[in-house]
Design a protein around this motif. Sequence first.
Motif, PDB file in Angstrom:
ATOM      1  N   UNK A   7       2.510   5.334  11.515  1.00 61.23           N
ATOM      2  CA  UNK A   7       3.327   5.861  10.432  1.00 61.23           C
ATOM      3  C   UNK A   7       2.420   6.094   9.229  1.00 61.23           C
ATOM      4  N   UNK A   8       3.004   6.246   8.077  1.00 61.77           N
ATOM      5  CA  UNK A   8       2.243   6.405   6.834  1.00 61.77           C
ATOM      6  C   UNK A   8       2.870   5.515   5.777  1.00 61.77           C
ATOM      7  N   UNK A   9       2.145   5.293   4.712  1.00 62.20           N
ATOM      8  CA  UNK A   9       2.672   4.462   3.630  1.00 62.20           C
ATOM      9  C   UNK A   9       3.959   5.075   3.075  1.00 62.20           C
ATOM     10  N   UNK A  10       3.972   6.386   2.910  1.00 59.12           N
ATOM     11  CA  UNK A  10       5.157   7.054   2.347  1.00 59.12           C
ATOM     12  C   UNK A  10       6.343   6.947   3.299  1.00 59.12           C
ATOM     13  N   UNK A  11       6.121   7.187   4.595  1.00 60.80           N
ATOM     14  CA  UNK A  11       7.228   7.081   5.539  1.00 60.80           C
ATOM     15  C   UNK A  11       7.751   5.655   5.593  1.00 60.80           C
ATOM     16  N   UNK A  12       6.855   4.684   5.577  1.00 64.01           N
ATOM     17  CA  UNK A  12       7.265   3.283   5.577  1.00 64.01           C
ATOM     18  C   UNK A  12       8.171   2.997   4.384  1.00 64.01           C
ATOM     19  N   UNK A  13       7.766   3.459   3.213  1.00 64.49           N
ATOM     20  CA  UNK A  13       8.572   3.237   2.012  1.00 64.49           C
ATOM     21  C   UNK A  13       9.938   3.893   2.142  1.00 64.49           C
ATOM     22  N   UNK A  14       9.985   5.082   2.699  1.00 59.88           N
ATOM     23  CA  UNK A  14      11.257   5.797   2.840  1.00 59.88           C
ATOM     24  C   UNK A  14      12.188   5.092   3.820  1.00 59.88           C
ATOM     25  N   UNK A  15      11.640   4.635   4.949  1.00 59.40           N
ATOM     26  CA  UNK A  15      12.467   3.955   5.945  1.00 59.40           C
ATOM     27  C   UNK A  15      13.036   2.661   5.366  1.00 59.40           C
ATOM     28  N   UNK A  16      12.187   1.865   4.740  1.00 56.35           N
ATOM     29  CA  UNK A  16      12.647   0.600   4.175  1.00 56.35           C
ATOM     30  C   UNK A  16      13.633   0.805   3.038  1.00 56.35           C
ATOM     31  N   UNK A  17      13.428   1.834   2.233  1.00 55.87           N
ATOM     32  CA  UNK A  17      14.366   2.132   1.143  1.00 55.87           C
ATOM     33  C   UNK A  17      15.736   2.486   1.705  1.00 55.87           C
TER      34      UNK A  17
END
Length: 375
Positions: free
Chosen positions: A197-207
């Motif tokens: 994944x990517x840092x941005x995708x990780x942030x979006x999923x968790x958000x």
Amino acid sequence: MLRLALTGAGGFLGWHVRVLLRALCWPEPVALTRADLADPARVAAKVSGVDRVLHLAGVNRADDPSEVAAGNVRLAVALAAGLRAAPVPPAGVVYANSVQAGNGSPYGDGKAAAAAILADAGYDFHDVRLPNLYGEHGRPFYNSVVATFCRVLADGGRPEVLEDRELRLVHATDAAARLVGAPGGGSWDADMPAWRTSVRELAEVLTGYAALYRTGQLPALTDRHRLRLFNTYRSHCFPSHFPIPLPRHADRRGELVEAVKVHAGGGQTFCSTSYPGQTRGEHFHLTKVERFTVVRGSAEISLRRFGGDEVVRFRVSGREPVAVDMPTMWVHKIVNTGSDELMTLFWANEIFDPATPDTYPEPVEVVPHLAAVPA
């Protein structure tokens, strides 16, 4: 079934190793503390006769970058000295190394040097290079960006992406399975399948998870990494976010309570009754999401994080139904505290499979040998 000794037993990865060993019904591992490592004779006495030593302890960060490399080398030197002095040498040594080993950074160079020291100690040596790990109860701003984002969201904030980059994430239980040589057939995978994944995708999923879960709704848990990532987020929400009030709708006919809202996926819902004073539970799960909702009677739900001694208790009643979700790797039970029959609605994210039940017996009330292992 192996008898193991661990360094770093009180750390993030060490805790996941200990949970897995209990799920496997293997013997309680011997813990080698930092104080032990300062004395080769103590190390020798503790590792004598064990089947395998797992070296998990390390230095990830320090104010002085050179101390990161030096700290990892010192730990390896101390362990090697103790191993050489053991009256009955262990059969093998497993090192929790990093894919960053030898990359020119203080951390990478320190991990590579430590591996070389342990390899020269004269034992059957396994150098396991681990990618970025995530999992329940990681330390925010230290263990991984996953733990940091989870903590920020659980506290009501929003994760900040300063630099987007590719991530290769492995759950700590899978890493633990590789390190201990766990057999297949459980909730773990020693092949360590990674989520790219990517840092941005990780942030979006968790958000997205956080936005739904604040209302008690459950997100789409479409694959093993999404499930484990959600369980990781839940570990940062417990116990302060519970119990979760449930939407109630009343009219002249009576009341309706929305107990479970899942955005995708199946699962299993079942209802049980319990007579006064009776207990259900006394076990923990590695991956299963499980929700308790009392719809009639009164009860106490008790939970204890594996390896800890504090018991969290919720008094619940069918007069005001709420949801209490069982965090993974927390032992839990529900007891009928009333004088009438208790009726509880249970929901789990997966259909129960007797071949792989993901249910491991363990008492909630404190057992002395389960006290937290010092780092």
